[in-house]
Design a protein around this motif. Sequence first.
Motif, PDB file in Angstrom:
ATOM      1  N   LEU A  29       1.178   4.056  -3.045  1.00 43.56           N
ATOM      2  CA  LEU A  29       0.945   5.474  -2.776  1.00 43.56           C
ATOM      3  C   LEU A  29       2.089   6.333  -3.330  1.00 43.56           C
ATOM      4  O   LEU A  29       1.848   7.379  -3.940  1.00 43.56           O
TER       5      LEU A  29
ATOM      6  N   THR B 104       1.929   9.098  -6.331  1.00 41.34           N
ATOM      7  CA  THR B 104       2.388  10.470  -6.072  1.00 41.34           C
ATOM      8  C   THR B 104       3.372  10.930  -7.140  1.00 41.34           C
ATOM      9  O   THR B 104       3.250  12.061  -7.659  1.00 41.34           O
TER      10      THR B 104
ATOM     11  N   LYS C  73       0.843  -1.209   0.000  1.00 43.40           N
ATOM     12  CA  LYS C  73       0.000   0.000   0.000  1.00 43.40           C
ATOM     13  C   LYS C  73       0.874   1.254   0.000  1.00 43.40           C
ATOM     14  O   LYS C  73       0.582   2.227  -0.700  1.00 43.40           O
ATOM     15  N   LYS C  74       1.944   1.223   0.782  1.00 41.32           N
ATOM     16  CA  LYS C  74       2.857   2.369   0.838  1.00 41.32           C
ATOM     17  C   LYS C  74       3.561   2.570  -0.499  1.00 41.32           C
ATOM     18  O   LYS C  74       3.696   3.698  -0.984  1.00 41.32           O
TER      19      LYS C  74
END
Length: 358
Positions: A351, A355, A347-348
């Motif tokens: 993200l 970005t 998930k990180k």
Amino acid sequence: MKVLQLIDSLEAGGAERVAVNYANGLLHFVEVSYLCATRAEGLLKGDVNKDVGYLFLNKKKTIDIQAIKRLHQFIENEDIDIIHAHGSSFFLATIIKLLQPKLKLVWHDHYGKSEFLKQRPKQMLKLCSRFFNHIFSVNSKLETWAKTTLKVKSVSYLPNYAVKNNNALTTKLKGVEGKRIVCLANLRPQKDHLNLLKAFKAVLITEPMWTLHLVGQDFNDAYSTSIFEFINLNKLETSVFIYGSCADTSAILQQSTIGVLSSKSEGLPLALLEYGLAGLPVICTNVGDCSLVICDVKEGQLIPSENTIALQKAMLHFMSDLEQSKTVGNHLKNKVELSFSEASALKKIRLIYQTIIS
């Protein structure tokens, strides 16, 4: 979003396992997930999910024009958005970025000698870092180093995670069941196998039925020669066994009783997390970010590096009460599953990908 993991080889090393884990895990988080091995294939090729887009470059030298052309064409044809380069593959990734400026480049720093960063070669890395969109560092020391040394604004700490492989058992460990110590570590000087062998030799005086099992790639160099010489000179051939690289590590750990890492330096060792997933009581030197995994004695034995006596005592401690040692292993298993999970890491990563693309 289409993402390519770039790694030098698929030999059974920590960075290589991470690249394969990401390529497989991201299948559920991105549109298409790819993996490219640049120089060599290896045991881990068998762990690559069939749905992962795979490319082998067979790169022969640092600047291999044919390999560069193949990778450039592959990324263009597949319309890939992000290269996630692991370890030393950053150089090839930077060349591709120069050819395709719209491509986003993430570099993953797995440097295993984080205790000796002053000795780290950095000139080429510093130059290439101007083209990185983000850096993932496997421990906090590497994160700080990247922020203060390299030319990248976006840097974050991303701990490793381990997954159980489903390979069938092919490696049968020798020795008595319930009295096996395993060390998953390629035969490299920073892993300090010699200190482990010295400590284990002392352990055998009072615990002669125990055996030590070394699993990891043998580079057939002076260091590995010193390991074999120590075993022979000290007549440890019936107590210490060396297996080389093995694809069935999860099955190997199920045959083991205690997991140990005697390293002089680490990032955040994948082997430590694999021990945890297997529920093994663990002895580990206090280097890199190992203390984030083993925080107190309920989770394992964290000892100083290059300390033979401390390592000997830690092994004897676990041997003296195997039921309590199993409880320690279960505590570590719960910690790894909760705090070093695949889902939270992916998930990180996703993200960060979103970005830098936006």
